[in-house]
Scaffold this active site. Structure first.
Site, PDB file in Angstrom:
ATOM      1  N   GLU A  28       1.004  -1.290  -0.052  1.00 58.95           N
ATOM      2  CA  GLU A  28      -0.134  -0.071   0.042  1.00 58.95           C
ATOM      3  C   GLU A  28       0.757   1.269  -0.084  1.00 58.95           C
ATOM      4  OE1 GLU A  28      -2.931   0.338   3.148  1.00 58.95           O
ATOM      5  OE2 GLU A  28      -2.605   2.305   3.229  1.00 58.95           O
ATOM      6  N   GLU A  73      -2.282  11.537   3.900  1.00 64.50           N
ATOM      7  CA  GLU A  73      -3.607  11.098   4.986  1.00 64.50           C
ATOM      8  C   GLU A  73      -3.388  12.292   5.887  1.00 64.50           C
ATOM      9  OE1 GLU A  73      -4.171   6.496   6.004  1.00 64.50           O
ATOM     10  OE2 GLU A  73      -2.045   6.908   5.903  1.00 64.50           O
TER      11      GLU A  73
END
Length: 264
Positions: free
Chosen positions: A143, A148
């Site tokens: 990933e 974020e």
């Protein structure tokens, strides 16, 4: 932001020319959001597979499909909006868009303004081509988190890489952070440069995360295959709900000005 077709073309030509001279990158895929309506169905799909399972992370939202309240393009911007409303068995709705193309290596640029409410969890990230939630095998498959941001830690932006050996559940993920004081009030350019040897993350061109391939196998570097792009606003979850969810602050929106993918 609304531009004329000529202005958009000039911007793209300038960007392409710039990137062709910078390490020989060229523009291979983009969405300028220069239209009105649902996200372009030739470029984006809606990811819903994990809804029944809280996305393995006890998230509070239900990701919808083709619903303008949660994903809509207008005035040159994509709006991904999380709402407090009962939907299915969830107390919130939102959207999780995935690109219909994938790429192996290159440069990703997304210009965006982030939501700010406590309990919001906005992300711009990548998963392996052809993979879906029901396939499992996370994090071994890899990933890449380009951006974020959680509302309870306003203005702190994270980039990370997760693999079998390096992942957040054991606190070993490869990660970096940068303070962007006005991340929720202004647009910033969130970028990734990814080669066979390194992964680098930037905000407005400022490098703040570098992960070098240790050449120790796929358990540490499963990034030698195509990945697709994901953009979403989650609510709650193991990280997003650390200080609770301020439901009175919703709706919350991540606004995206453009997405551009370059390759050598």
């Amino acid at each position: 932001m609304r531009y004329s077709n000529l202005a958009v073309l000039l911007v793209l030509l300038m960007a392409a020319a710039s990137c062709s001279t910078e390490k020989n990158y060229r523009l291979v895929w983009n969405d300028e959001f220069d239209y009105t309506g649902l996200p372009d169905s030739t470029k984006w799909a809606y990811d819903q597979e994990g809804n029944p399972h809280g996305w393995g992370n006890d998230e509070a939202q239900f990701y919808t499909k083709g619903r303008k309240e949660n994903a809509w393009v207008e005035d040159g911007l994509l709006h991904i909006t999380a709402l407090e409303e009962s939907y299915g068995d969830k107390a919130f709705t939102s959207a999780r868009l995935i690109s219909k193309a994938d790429w192996q290596y290159g440069k990703v640029e997304v210009r965006a303004k982030l939501p700010e409410a406590r309990g919001s969890w906005a992300a711009i990230w990548m998963m392996p081509g052809g993979w879906s939630f029901n396939d499992g095998n996370w994090p071994a498959i890899g990933e890449i988190d380009i951006m974020e941001h959680v509302g309870h830690d306003k203005g702190v932006v994270h980039a990370s890489a997760h693999s079998k050996d390096y992942q957040w559940q054991t606190g070993t993920q490869q990660t970096g952070t940068i303070k962007v004081d006005d991340a929720t009030d202004a647009f910033h350019l969130y970028g990734l440069e990814w080669t066979p040897d390194t992964m680098k993350a930037f905000v407005d061109g400022e490098l703040y995360f570098t992960y070098a391939n240790e050449k120790l196998g796929v358990d540490k570097w499963p990034y030698n295959k195509p990945f697709y792009l994901i953009m979403n606003v989650a609510v709650g979850g193991a990280w997003g709900r650390v200080e609770g969810i301020d439901s009175l602050a919703f709706p919350q929106t991540m606004e995206v000005d453009y997405v551009r993918i370059y390759q050598k």
